[in-house]
Design an enzyme around this catalytic site. Sequence first.
Site: not given
Length: 318
Positions: A12, A14, A16-19, A34, A126
């Site tokens: 998935g 996050g 501000f970034g890929l997890v 992350k 968020d």
Amino acid sequence: MCYRYTDLKPIGFGTFGLVCSANDKVERSKVAIKKIAQPFRSKETSKRSYREMKLLNSMQHGNVINLRNVFISPSEDLYLVTELLDADLQQVLRQGKVQDEYALYFFYQIARGLKYIHSAGVIHRDLKPNNILINSQCDVKLCDFGLARINSTRSMTGYISTRYYRAPDVMLAWCHYNTSADIWSAGCILAEMLLGRVLFEGKSHIHQFSVITELLGTPDEEILEEAGEKTKRFVRQLQPRSRVPFSKALDIEDSLATDLLERVLVYSSEKRLSASQILQHPYLEKYHDSTDEPDAAKEFLIPPFDTSLPIDKWRKIM
């Protein structure tokens, strides 16, 4: 070369970034990693990356994701390593309505986590089903603090949180809100679990507020006092509506859950229940234990998030 983290698989994104999920060969466990790409490309991204890393490292609570490791690659990408849970609440909700008993237990843990972070002066900003992780034992952890801020009287951006879970005080006052914005989001999530659908599904920022008025009615002038002139004009142009009793509008069998929602989903942030008050509500009586719902430690370190520093200084601090 022997790598500590192997078998990386994207799971998935996050804020501000890929997890990715991975195997930790040292601890022999599954972890989530992350990636925050190029955190030092600007002063703002440096400060934002430091904020998330510092918050995760400072918070120690059973319902908040645990930071296990941090490293920066030669290309200066930042990697945050946390525990890995089986799913997020959004994946659960895709299956439809959550059974009342599970919804109660999930919500109790959400409120317990919020009590902790709010006591530390932290606003998640968020909170949504994607940022609520769940494991096979039904343990819940709040994650993704990429948009989190320290509670402050200073102005903050209104472009926070996914639209469906955005508090009306964020939309009205825009730059002045507090931890109660998270409480609104939590209320929307509880309603979604019990109803099996998004409670306020607006198609745009403007439509979102209009959808909220269908249930809560048109806000009175006292609520509009802090809103900007354009916002006031927009609200006054809406068709006048009266608040609809939740017991009539929402197909929720548990009257205590409905009562709690009516105390959480209100326009006034001052009248909205706090996380601590939510935990004491009769709806959560089955799980409430004042001796096991801790606040953040007094020595919790609030970092200088609003400090303006050169990129090289942020790099050194991190």
